[in-house]
Write a protein that holds these residues in place. Structure first.
Motif, PDB file in Angstrom:
ATOM      1  N   VAL A 110     -40.028  -5.711 -24.263  1.00  0.00           N
ATOM      2  CA  VAL A 110     -39.899  -5.025 -25.555  1.00  0.00           C
ATOM      3  C   VAL A 110     -39.787  -3.522 -25.327  1.00  0.00           C
ATOM      4  O   VAL A 110     -38.955  -2.842 -25.943  1.00  0.00           O
ATOM      5  CB  VAL A 110     -41.101  -5.347 -26.465  1.00  0.00           C
ATOM      6  CG1 VAL A 110     -40.923  -4.698 -27.834  1.00  0.00           C
ATOM      7  CG2 VAL A 110     -41.276  -6.857 -26.629  1.00  0.00           C
ATOM      8  N   TYR A 111     -40.611  -2.988 -24.435  1.00  0.00           N
ATOM      9  CA  TYR A 111     -40.548  -1.563 -24.099  1.00  0.00           C
ATOM     10  C   TYR A 111     -39.153  -1.197 -23.588  1.00  0.00           C
ATOM     11  O   TYR A 111     -38.592  -0.151 -23.956  1.00  0.00           O
ATOM     12  CB  TYR A 111     -41.578  -1.221 -23.021  1.00  0.00           C
ATOM     13  CG  TYR A 111     -43.001  -1.032 -23.515  1.00  0.00           C
ATOM     14  CD1 TYR A 111     -43.466  -1.683 -24.656  1.00  0.00           C
ATOM     15  CD2 TYR A 111     -43.890  -0.211 -22.839  1.00  0.00           C
ATOM     16  CE1 TYR A 111     -44.768  -1.514 -25.095  1.00  0.00           C
ATOM     17  CE2 TYR A 111     -45.199  -0.031 -23.270  1.00  0.00           C
ATOM     18  CZ  TYR A 111     -45.630  -0.692 -24.401  1.00  0.00           C
ATOM     19  OH  TYR A 111     -46.907  -0.517 -24.844  1.00  0.00           O
ATOM     20  N   TYR A 120     -46.313  -9.571 -28.933  1.00  0.00           N
ATOM     21  CA  TYR A 120     -47.351  -9.474 -27.900  1.00  0.00           C
ATOM     22  C   TYR A 120     -48.557  -8.646 -28.354  1.00  0.00           C
ATOM     23  O   TYR A 120     -48.989  -7.726 -27.679  1.00  0.00           O
ATOM     24  CB  TYR A 120     -46.757  -8.914 -26.604  1.00  0.00           C
ATOM     25  CG  TYR A 120     -45.670  -9.783 -26.038  1.00  0.00           C
ATOM     26  CD1 TYR A 120     -45.973 -10.960 -25.357  1.00  0.00           C
ATOM     27  CD2 TYR A 120     -44.322  -9.451 -26.220  1.00  0.00           C
ATOM     28  CE1 TYR A 120     -44.972 -11.784 -24.871  1.00  0.00           C
ATOM     29  CE2 TYR A 120     -43.315 -10.268 -25.728  1.00  0.00           C
ATOM     30  CZ  TYR A 120     -43.643 -11.439 -25.050  1.00  0.00           C
ATOM     31  OH  TYR A 120     -42.645 -12.253 -24.577  1.00  0.00           O
ATOM     32  N   ILE A 132     -46.402   2.586 -31.126  1.00  0.00           N
ATOM     33  CA  ILE A 132     -46.819   1.217 -30.805  1.00  0.00           C
ATOM     34  C   ILE A 132     -48.328   1.117 -31.033  1.00  0.00           C
ATOM     35  O   ILE A 132     -49.098   1.842 -30.404  1.00  0.00           O
ATOM     36  CB  ILE A 132     -46.482   0.860 -29.346  1.00  0.00           C
ATOM     37  CG1 ILE A 132     -44.992   1.073 -29.079  1.00  0.00           C
ATOM     38  CG2 ILE A 132     -46.885  -0.571 -29.039  1.00  0.00           C
ATOM     39  CD1 ILE A 132     -44.611   0.979 -27.610  1.00  0.00           C
ATOM     40  N   SER A 152     -51.169  -0.826 -19.318  1.00  0.00           N
ATOM     41  CA  SER A 152     -50.087  -0.608 -20.285  1.00  0.00           C
ATOM     42  C   SER A 152     -49.403   0.737 -20.060  1.00  0.00           C
ATOM     43  O   SER A 152     -48.211   0.896 -20.341  1.00  0.00           O
ATOM     44  CB  SER A 152     -50.623  -0.700 -21.710  1.00  0.00           C
ATOM     45  OG  SER A 152     -51.625   0.272 -21.947  1.00  0.00           O
ATOM     46  N   ASP A 167     -51.695  -1.259 -30.928  1.00  0.00           N
ATOM     47  CA  ASP A 167     -52.208  -2.470 -30.280  1.00  0.00           C
ATOM     48  C   ASP A 167     -53.295  -3.153 -31.116  1.00  0.00           C
ATOM     49  O   ASP A 167     -53.945  -2.530 -31.953  1.00  0.00           O
ATOM     50  CB  ASP A 167     -52.787  -2.094 -28.909  1.00  0.00           C
ATOM     51  CG  ASP A 167     -53.142  -3.316 -28.072  1.00  0.00           C
ATOM     52  OD1 ASP A 167     -52.275  -4.191 -27.916  1.00  0.00           O
ATOM     53  OD2 ASP A 167     -54.284  -3.396 -27.597  1.00  0.00           O
ATOM     54  N   TYR A 191     -44.806  -2.437 -33.847  1.00  0.00           N
ATOM     55  CA  TYR A 191     -43.902  -1.354 -33.466  1.00  0.00           C
ATOM     56  C   TYR A 191     -43.378  -0.687 -34.737  1.00  0.00           C
ATOM     57  O   TYR A 191     -42.878  -1.360 -35.649  1.00  0.00           O
ATOM     58  CB  TYR A 191     -42.741  -1.897 -32.629  1.00  0.00           C
ATOM     59  CG  TYR A 191     -43.196  -2.542 -31.338  1.00  0.00           C
ATOM     60  CD1 TYR A 191     -43.133  -1.841 -30.133  1.00  0.00           C
ATOM     61  CD2 TYR A 191     -43.709  -3.838 -31.327  1.00  0.00           C
ATOM     62  CE1 TYR A 191     -43.567  -2.417 -28.956  1.00  0.00           C
ATOM     63  CE2 TYR A 191     -44.150  -4.428 -30.138  1.00  0.00           C
ATOM     64  CZ  TYR A 191     -44.077  -3.705 -28.968  1.00  0.00           C
ATOM     65  OH  TYR A 191     -44.512  -4.271 -27.791  1.00  0.00           O
ATOM     66  N   SER A 198     -47.905   5.193 -27.611  1.00  0.00           N
ATOM     67  CA  SER A 198     -48.705   3.969 -27.674  1.00  0.00           C
ATOM     68  C   SER A 198     -50.140   4.304 -28.082  1.00  0.00           C
ATOM     69  O   SER A 198     -50.729   5.256 -27.574  1.00  0.00           O
ATOM     70  CB  SER A 198     -48.705   3.271 -26.310  1.00  0.00           C
ATOM     71  OG  SER A 198     -49.620   2.192 -26.293  1.00  0.00           O
ATOM     72  N   LYS A 205     -48.884  -6.479 -30.635  1.00  0.00           N
ATOM     73  CA  LYS A 205     -48.629  -5.084 -30.995  1.00  0.00           C
ATOM     74  C   LYS A 205     -47.688  -5.001 -32.193  1.00  0.00           C
ATOM     75  O   LYS A 205     -46.848  -5.886 -32.402  1.00  0.00           O
ATOM     76  CB  LYS A 205     -48.012  -4.318 -29.815  1.00  0.00           C
ATOM     77  CG  LYS A 205     -48.939  -4.194 -28.599  1.00  0.00           C
ATOM     78  CD  LYS A 205     -48.270  -3.427 -27.473  1.00  0.00           C
ATOM     79  CE  LYS A 205     -49.144  -3.362 -26.230  1.00  0.00           C
ATOM     80  NZ  LYS A 205     -50.311  -2.488 -26.417  1.00  0.00           N
ATOM     81  N   TYR A 264     -53.056  -5.693 -21.470  1.00  0.00           N
ATOM     82  CA  TYR A 264     -51.645  -5.633 -21.849  1.00  0.00           C
ATOM     83  C   TYR A 264     -50.940  -6.918 -21.432  1.00  0.00           C
ATOM     84  O   TYR A 264     -51.077  -7.380 -20.292  1.00  0.00           O
ATOM     85  CB  TYR A 264     -50.996  -4.420 -21.172  1.00  0.00           C
ATOM     86  CG  TYR A 264     -49.531  -4.236 -21.443  1.00  0.00           C
ATOM     87  CD1 TYR A 264     -49.095  -3.685 -22.641  1.00  0.00           C
ATOM     88  CD2 TYR A 264     -48.577  -4.593 -20.495  1.00  0.00           C
ATOM     89  CE1 TYR A 264     -47.738  -3.500 -22.889  1.00  0.00           C
ATOM     90  CE2 TYR A 264     -47.231  -4.414 -20.725  1.00  0.00           C
ATOM     91  CZ  TYR A 264     -46.819  -3.867 -21.926  1.00  0.00           C
ATOM     92  OH  TYR A 264     -45.474  -3.686 -22.165  1.00  0.00           O
ATOM     93  N   GLY A 280     -44.641  -7.724 -22.962  1.00  0.00           N
ATOM     94  CA  GLY A 280     -44.385  -6.469 -23.650  1.00  0.00           C
ATOM     95  C   GLY A 280     -43.473  -5.538 -22.879  1.00  0.00           C
ATOM     96  O   GLY A 280     -42.851  -4.640 -23.471  1.00  0.00           O
TER      97      GLY A 280
END
Length: 341
Positions: free
Chosen positions: A134-135, A324, A291, A165, A293, A328, A262, A326, A127, A131
């Motif tokens: 962003v979370y 990053y 999310i 993560s 990955d 969303y 996630s 990922k 991870y 990020g």
């Protein structure tokens, strides 16, 4: 005639053209074998120039010994390895910057350490530290603009590995909110592509230590309760995610719908597609975010293929951001709301 009689008396038979060529070929093979064995003992510069095809084969063997095959089984070329090395270098530089936290203007530019980022950076896993921001932006949008703060909800992740993560996810936890950790853990027969070998012992240790450290800062809500060695709000599920369903594995009445889900499990097209359907079509809150990955990781093309397949067959959620490594996703009606946040 005299010469012929002399040859016969000496026992020397006249050689046919075919026999002559055969003997010459034998001598050439012997000479080639001898020169080959000698060339191994000579310095590289003094060896005879090799055929281009032989040089290419030797370079491929050297590269294979040096780099080994990639996860997808394809040998990387030099340019791909340079790109990967550059990406890793930038990732390391970003981590150093991000762990420092925000600058405190009242302290004359002194950097204040971010406790969550520091804890995440110390864990093994894949991870990227950036990020976390962003979370937090998604969490703030849900709580301040979408009214999720007043609803009973939960957080979930497929493929927690050692918890790197998952820690970033549970740091957003509301009071009394459950955090669901789904992984094969020690049952690796369900890990079809060996994308990450989970370890329940390491996961349990990492989560307990990290939650205690965050609680000590006073910014994390937890009563200190522990169940089977884990903080009591964490619900571990050791199972193949493709065999899960909302009805059998999620308790929406007790835990609420999932507001952030996630996905970082097996990276095949089929598994990615099933995980997206489970998360987005069955378990996700109407105002929630999925999310995904590794969508743009060249080693795992199944992720982006699975996402494309999902988007072509379902419209429950659509991408609103990429960051990053990922993607969303949220409901189409909420894309602008999340992007503005």
């Amino acid at each position: 005639a005299l010469l012929s009689s002399v040859r016969c008396s000496l026992g020397v038979a006249k050689k046919s053209p075919l026999h002559h060529h055969s003997s010459r070929n034998t001598r050439m093979m012997e000479a080639s074998s001898w020169s080959s064995s000698v060339s191994r003992c000579l310095p590289r510069d003094s060896r005879q120039r090799q055929h281009p095809r032989g040089r290419r084969r030797r370079r491929r063997r050297q590269k294979r010994r040096r780099f080994g095959p990639t996860r997808s089984g394809i040998l990387p070329n030099e340019n791909e390895n340079k790109l990967r090395a550059a990406a890793e270098r930038r990732r390391g530089e970003d981590e150093k910057k991000d762990v420092g936290g925000n600058r405190d203007d009242r302290g004359g530019g002194k950097e204040e350490e971010d406790a969550v980022k520091t804890l995440v950076s110390k864990m093994s896993g894949f991870y990227e530290i950036g990020g976390v921001d962003v979370y937090r932006a998604i969490d703030a949008c849900q709580k301040t603009r979408l009214g999720v703060e007043r609803k009973k909800t939960s957080l979930a992740e497929i493929g927690v590995y050692h918890g790197r993560s998952f820690l970033a996810l549970l740091s957003l936890r509301k009071q009394d909110e459950k955090c669901i950790a789904i992984d094969c853990f020690e049952n690796q027969t369900n890990n079809m592509d060996e994308s990450g070998v989970g370890d329940y012992t390491k996961f349990r240790k990492n989560m307990t230590q990290a939650c205690e450290a965050m609680k000590a800062t006073g910014s994390f809500s937890w009563d200190g309760g522990v169940d089977s060695g884990l903080p009591s709000f964490i619900v571990p599920i050791s199972k193949d995610s493709t065999k899960m369903s909302k009805e059998t594995d999620f308790n929406e009445d007790e835990d609420g719908s999932v507001r952030i889900f996630s996905i970082d499990g097996s990276h095949t097209l089929e598994t990615t597609l099933k995980d997206l359907k489970l998360a987005a079509d069955e378990c996700l809150d109407k105002k929630g975010v999925v999310i995904l990955d590794d969508c743009f990781n060249p080693d795992w093309p199944g992720c982006i293929s699975g996402l494309a397949k999902y988007l072509s067959t379902s419209g429950q959620v659509v991408p609103f951001a990429i960051a990053y490594n990922k993607v969303y996703l949220c409901a189409p009606s909420l894309v602008e709301t999340y992007q503005e946040s």
